[in-house]
Enzyme design. Sequence first.
Site, PDB file in Angstrom:
ATOM      1  N   THR A  40      35.046  34.021 111.803  1.00 15.62           N
ATOM      2  CA  THR A  40      33.915  34.859 111.393  1.00 15.62           C
ATOM      3  C   THR A  40      33.137  35.425 112.571  1.00 15.62           C
ATOM      4  OG1 THR A  40      32.371  32.999 111.268  1.00 15.62           O
ATOM      5  CG2 THR A  40      33.666  33.469 109.292  1.00 15.62           C
ATOM      6  N   ASP A  41      32.310  36.403 112.239  1.00 18.10           N
ATOM      7  CA  ASP A  41      31.392  36.956 113.228  1.00 18.10           C
ATOM      8  C   ASP A  41      30.074  36.187 113.166  1.00 18.10           C
ATOM      9  OD1 ASP A  41      30.021  37.910 110.971  1.00 18.10           O
ATOM     10  OD2 ASP A  41      30.716  39.976 111.232  1.00 18.10           O
ATOM     11  N   SER A  42      29.069  36.662 113.865  1.00 16.08           N
ATOM     12  CA  SER A  42      27.789  35.942 113.921  1.00 16.08           C
ATOM     13  C   SER A  42      27.079  35.862 112.576  1.00 16.08           C
ATOM     14  CB  SER A  42      26.868  36.588 114.959  1.00 16.08           C
ATOM     15  OG  SER A  42      26.601  37.937 114.597  1.00 16.08           O
ATOM     16  N   GLY A  43      27.487  36.699 111.625  1.00 14.94           N
ATOM     17  CA  GLY A  43      26.886  36.673 110.294  1.00 14.94           C
ATOM     18  C   GLY A  43      27.649  35.815 109.296  1.00 14.94           C
ATOM     19  N   VAL A  99      30.723  36.331 108.346  1.00 18.39           N
ATOM     20  CA  VAL A  99      31.675  37.176 107.628  1.00 18.39           C
ATOM     21  C   VAL A  99      32.966  37.242 108.447  1.00 18.39           C
ATOM     22  CG1 VAL A  99      32.114  39.556 106.859  1.00 18.39           C
ATOM     23  CG2 VAL A  99      29.847  38.527 106.539  1.00 18.39           C
TER      24      VAL A  99
END
Length: 129
Positions: free
Chosen positions: A10-13, A15
Amino acid sequence: MEIRIYYDDTDSGGVVYHANYLKYFERGRTEYMRQRGVDPKDMVAQGLIFVITHTELSFLSPARYADIITVETFIKDISGASIIFGYKISLAGKEKPLVIGTTKIALVNTEMKVQRLTDEFIARLKSKV
């Protein structure tokens, strides 16, 4: 095939990072072939490899950290020396797709010269598991 989404997917969010869907396509395609008796390692030993010549992805809804996704892989078209695989990624147990896409792969030898797919090979890929 099912894949659990880990934090590093995932990314920092939280997602799934968009490029990781290509990894999921790769896994789905490899398993599709293995289930039909086509092992990429055996092909390399014969001096044959598949190369990606085109890919498309449509992002419809995000997958998130800790989700379990299902990758459905199927053949859309086979011709001469290439295969177009289709993919549908959804949450496990759900029908609505999160991501859909395709990859076109071509069979080449170690000198990157295109090789025709044999009738036997095509029949194996089209077989039901």
